[in-house]
Design an enzyme around this catalytic site. Sequence first.
Site, PDB file in Angstrom:
ATOM      1  CE1 TYR A  55      -2.969  -3.101   0.331  1.00 54.37           C
ATOM      2  CE2 TYR A  55      -3.206  -2.675   2.687  1.00 54.37           C
ATOM      3  CZ  TYR A  55      -3.492  -3.437   1.573  1.00 54.37           C
ATOM      4  OH  TYR A  55      -4.298  -4.542   1.696  1.00 54.37           O
ATOM      5  CG  HIS A  79      -0.902  -8.559  -0.258  1.00 54.63           C
ATOM      6  ND1 HIS A  79      -0.554  -7.233  -0.207  1.00 54.63           N
ATOM      7  CD2 HIS A  79      -2.236  -8.570  -0.461  1.00 54.63           C
ATOM      8  CE1 HIS A  79      -1.638  -6.482  -0.381  1.00 54.63           C
ATOM      9  NE2 HIS A  79      -2.665  -7.268  -0.547  1.00 54.63           N
ATOM     10  N   PRO A 136     -15.735  -5.791   2.992  1.00 54.34           N
ATOM     11  CG  PRO A 136     -15.961  -5.306   5.274  1.00 54.34           C
ATOM     12  CD  PRO A 136     -14.960  -5.281   4.146  1.00 54.34           C
ATOM     13  N   GLY A 145     -17.416  -0.214  -1.035  1.00 50.09           N
ATOM     14  CA  GLY A 145     -18.204   1.001  -0.854  1.00 50.09           C
ATOM     15  C   GLY A 145     -19.556   0.966  -1.544  1.00 50.09           C
ATOM     16  N   GLY A 173     -24.238   2.673  -3.096  1.00 52.53           N
ATOM     17  CA  GLY A 173     -24.817   2.317  -4.391  1.00 52.53           C
ATOM     18  C   GLY A 173     -24.119   3.026  -5.544  1.00 52.53           C
TER      19      GLY A 173
END
Length: 342
Positions: free
Chosen positions: A60, A127, A207, A211, A216
């Site tokens: 990251y 990873h 999860p 987003g 939506g």
Amino acid sequence: MAQVRRIKLGSQGLEVSAQGLGCMGMSAFYGPPKPDSDMISLIHHAINSGVTLLDTSDYYGPYTNEILLGKALRDGLRDKVEVATKFGISVKDGKREIRGDPQYVRAACEASLKRLGVDSVDLYYQHRIDTKVPIEVTVGELKKLVEEGKIKYIGLSEASAATIRRAHAVHPITAVQLEWSLWSRDVEEDIIPTCRELGIGIVAYSPLGRGFLSSGPKLLDELTKEDFRKNQPRFQPENLEHNKTIFERVNEMAERKGCTPSQLALAWVHHQGNDVCPIPGTTKIENFNQNIGALSVKLTPEEKAKLESFASKDVVKGERYATGIPTYKQSDTPPLSSWKAT
């Protein structure tokens, strides 16, 4: 604010908050990096709220997210958290390579410890799986790092059931990180049962469907041009039109229950069992507080089944990732007998 309960992750003794904090979006992939001071305040707020599993990776940034987390953990906070980081995606001259050879595993671990400013990492994940190196060889080196006290527990990310079994035979795997949400459920077939059979904890990333289950289709209007979600198959116009129905149905049920759609989607993950820890990421304290609220949303078996019917496998259109990004589906490694150490 909801009390954050503790759970046992895996069967080797690691205890974590029932919900973690994914730190990736603070530094990478979801638009430009956010100001360090704001993100450190958010991390401190998370710790004070009882969220102690903090998830990062050397990839990251690369590297900048670990440095950020290291800064946030100064001044005596190290002992209050469980630090999870990852190795395995090497970036050199802008080129990405998946590596699991022993020399690289060790060098990556030493570098992460320095950036994080810690003596040991609580949970160290591979990873992505290097398909050129037998998994036994990679985990063999991780086992040495455990024995040396540099890492406490070993994890895998995006690994197939066969890879998990082979790894676990060398040294117990504490957790497998995988994408699991209402609209990413392919892992339920093979990988989740394998983890449960072996006593391995499950850490669910994305999860909230990156987003989408929070806001939506309007999510797409908020994304900056650098945001990698813009290229994800599920967010392309031909799939988005279809997938928006999933969000609408989740949203309707959330309204009836008096919670937000993101709380409902997260509560669904929590209801999968006490061996599951979702790690939603955010860069805003108000979103973090909302995510914590998911811990007090209760679902009846009927509600859980209904939610699942909104996003069954044949309903979601588009792959999880654009082509070229390896997942558990391409994670099998050669047999140990083929390995010649260099």
